[in-house]
Design a protein around this motif. Structure first.
Motif, PDB file in Angstrom:
ATOM      1  N   UNK A 254       0.874  -1.177   0.000  1.00 39.65           N
ATOM      2  CA  UNK A 254       0.000   0.000   0.000  1.00 39.65           C
ATOM      3  C   UNK A 254       0.913   1.230   0.000  1.00 39.65           C
ATOM      4  N   UNK A 255       1.108   1.838  -1.174  1.00 40.25           N
ATOM      5  CA  UNK A 255       2.094   2.925  -1.260  1.00 40.25           C
ATOM      6  C   UNK A 255       1.678   4.162  -0.483  1.00 40.25           C
ATOM      7  N   UNK A 256       0.426   4.174   0.015  1.00 39.15           N
ATOM      8  CA  UNK A 256      -0.032   5.342   0.778  1.00 39.15           C
ATOM      9  C   UNK A 256      -0.009   5.113   2.297  1.00 39.15           C
ATOM     10  N   UNK A 257       0.447   3.942   2.701  1.00 36.70           N
ATOM     11  CA  UNK A 257       0.485   3.659   4.143  1.00 36.70           C
ATOM     12  C   UNK A 257       1.609   4.465   4.797  1.00 36.70           C
ATOM     13  N   UNK A 258       1.243   5.360   5.740  1.00 33.27           N
ATOM     14  CA  UNK A 258       2.303   6.152   6.399  1.00 33.27           C
ATOM     15  C   UNK A 258       2.339   5.945   7.912  1.00 33.27           C
ATOM     16  N   UNK A 259       1.274   5.339   8.485  1.00 37.66           N
ATOM     17  CA  UNK A 259       1.164   5.130   9.940  1.00 37.66           C
ATOM     18  C   UNK A 259       0.935   6.462  10.666  1.00 37.66           C
ATOM     19  N   UNK A 260       0.372   6.341  11.875  1.00 41.27           N
ATOM     20  CA  UNK A 260      -0.065   7.552  12.573  1.00 41.27           C
ATOM     21  C   UNK A 260       0.963   8.181  13.505  1.00 41.27           C
ATOM     22  N   UNK A 261       2.145   7.584  13.604  1.00 37.73           N
ATOM     23  CA  UNK A 261       3.163   8.114  14.516  1.00 37.73           C
ATOM     24  C   UNK A 261       4.400   8.474  13.699  1.00 37.73           C
ATOM     25  N   UNK A 262       5.180   9.423  14.224  1.00 36.57           N
ATOM     26  CA  UNK A 262       6.236  10.014  13.389  1.00 36.57           C
ATOM     27  C   UNK A 262       7.556   9.260  13.352  1.00 36.57           C
ATOM     28  N   UNK A 263       7.734   8.261  14.237  1.00 39.44           N
ATOM     29  CA  UNK A 263       9.099   7.734  14.357  1.00 39.44           C
ATOM     30  C   UNK A 263       9.493   6.690  13.321  1.00 39.44           C
TER      31      UNK A 263
END
Ligand code: HAM
Length: 412
Positions: A254-263
């Motif tokens: 899923x090329x749009x998966x970024x996750x909700x946390x920044x680390x």
């Protein structure tokens, strides 16, 4: 009923059958964790707020909107943990565990996020969390994903989920991507939500994770990070996928998966339900930069967590109930003897329940409803004569046995 007697919105009581399911899930995950060499640990539910807000990203919703933060009596800003990873990393650094790497740690317990309650979304929920600190090499990404898969498989819900995976690349890949993403969203600035306008300058990648419908539409046309991977980031991701193939792990990129946390960097992944809500069951990824940001040494790490409540939405677990043995004094005078007998039986490791109040007939009825296996009737002479009357509720037979025969029978 008075509002004060209800649990807080977004929290709930876990009564015996539901709590037993939670414990079953934890036990199953522990068994798999052992196969992979993970060891259990625990960190406090509260930490200094800086443990979270400096590390999880001040543009993430979890930090910005969902933390339970308060001032202690000593005037320190304290937060209830909104996830495990930052607290575990704090513990890793403050306990000087750098020389013990690699560490494979798992933990579980309540997590607090002030989000809008809905099905599968609570303000207090429970995570099972795995961290592999000192995880060097692309095989470690694949290995931990296989661990997640083995747990879902053992819990018989793997078939209801899809593994989505993406790579967030190295710092260099992400900073090149940030630039084009910034330009892209800047051209839509007037249409973005207020939150996303704030995210634009600080971290445009967070806009990709926005829950706002307008932002979501704009994000659909955004450039993809995969076009900005450096050669080494691309190689890293390819290798992880190769190892996943080897381990027979099915995934969808899923090329749009970024996750909700920044680390996160490099590998990011989520297991999402195949049908119904798209909220993830399990999420994780690599966070090689976190230890350094928190003031520790450069330490590669990867982990994941799943929400126990979310898992139970996918399958209704019917756990076999233990069939009790009921010890029933027939008269009030025999209560003391009965109490002593339950004590002796428990000392022999035999589980027994004392049934006292109400008429004998009613108590037998209750024992049948509880699916008891045996009832031991205690009258005047039973204990003195070492001769106990026991009824097998399956065969309906009555037996007379002495204490040691009773113990042998109940042990079967
Ligand atoms: P997360 O994706 O924020 O990741 O949460 C992990 C899981 O917690 C989700 O997949 C979901 O099952 C559950 N969850 C999250 N929010 C709620 C909620 N409000 N109610 C019920 N369940 C919820 C993390 O927390 C990362 N710390 C995971 C990680 C560990 N990454 C590296 N190591």
């Amino acid at each position: 009923m008075s509002k004060k007697l209800q649990p807080l919105r977004g929290t709930k009581d876990l009564l015996p059958p539901e709590f037993a399911v939670h414990e079953f899930i934890i036990k199953t995950a522990k068994e798999i964790a052992n196969l992979y060499g993970y060891e259990a640990m625990s960190t406090p539910i509260m930490e200094y707020t800086s443990v979270f807000d400096r590390t999880l990203g001040d543009t993430s919703d979890v930090i910005n909107k969902e933390m339970y933060t308060f001032l202690s009596k000593g005037n320190d800003s304290i937060s209830l943990r909104p996830e495990f990873t930052a607290g575990i990393m704090r513990s890793f650094i403050s306990n000087g565990l750098y020389h013990e790497l690699p560490l494979k740690l798992f933990t579980y317990g309540p997590i607090f996020r002030y989000s809008k309650p809905q099905q599968g979304r609570y303000r207090q929920f429970h995570q099972l969390n795995f961290e592999y600190i000192g995880a060097e090499g692309t095989y470690t990404d694949a290995e931990i994903i296989k661990l997640a898969q083995d747990i879902l498989s053992k819990l018989e819900i793997l078939q209801h989920t899809t593994l989505e995976i993406n790579s967030l690349g190295c710092n260099e890949s992400r900073s090149a991507y940030h630039k084009v993403l910034y330009e892209y969203f800047l051209s839509y600035k007037t249409s973005l939500s207020e939150d996303s306008i704030k995210r634009l300058d600080k971290n445009p990648m967070r806009i990709l994770d926005s829950k706002d419908e307008g932002d979501k539409k704009i994000s659909q046309g955004a450039p993809l990070i995969s076009n900005y991977y450096t050669d080494s980031s691309k190689k890293y991701f390819d290798e992880v996928l190769k190892y996943l193939d080897l381990l027979n792990v099915k995934y969808v990129i899923n090329p749009r998966l970024v996750r909700g946390l920044d680390y996160y960097c490099h590998t990011a992944f989520e297991y999402v339900p195949k049908s119904g809500s798209q909220s993830s069951i399990l999420g994780g990824g690599r966070y090689d930069g976190l230890a350094k940001i928190m003031g520790g040494h450069d330490t590669k790490a990867i982990g994941f967590a799943f929400g126990i409540e979310r898992l139970t939405l996918l399958k209704e677990y019917m756990l076999p109930k233990i069939r009790p043995t009921i010890l029933m004094p027939i008269t009030e005078d025999t209560l003391a003897n009965s109490l002593v007998l339950t004590d002796k039986l428990r000392a022999e490791n035999i589980s027994v329940k004392l049934s006292v109040s109400s008429k004998v007939g009613k108590r037998i009825q209750k024992a049948l409803e509880e699916n008891a296996k045996y009832i031991i009737f205690i009258g005047e002479d039973e204990v003195n004569n070492n001769n106990f009357k026991i009824k097998d509720l399956d065969s309906k037979k009555e037996l007379f046995v002495n204490f040691s025969e009773l113990v042998s029978l109940l042990r079967l």
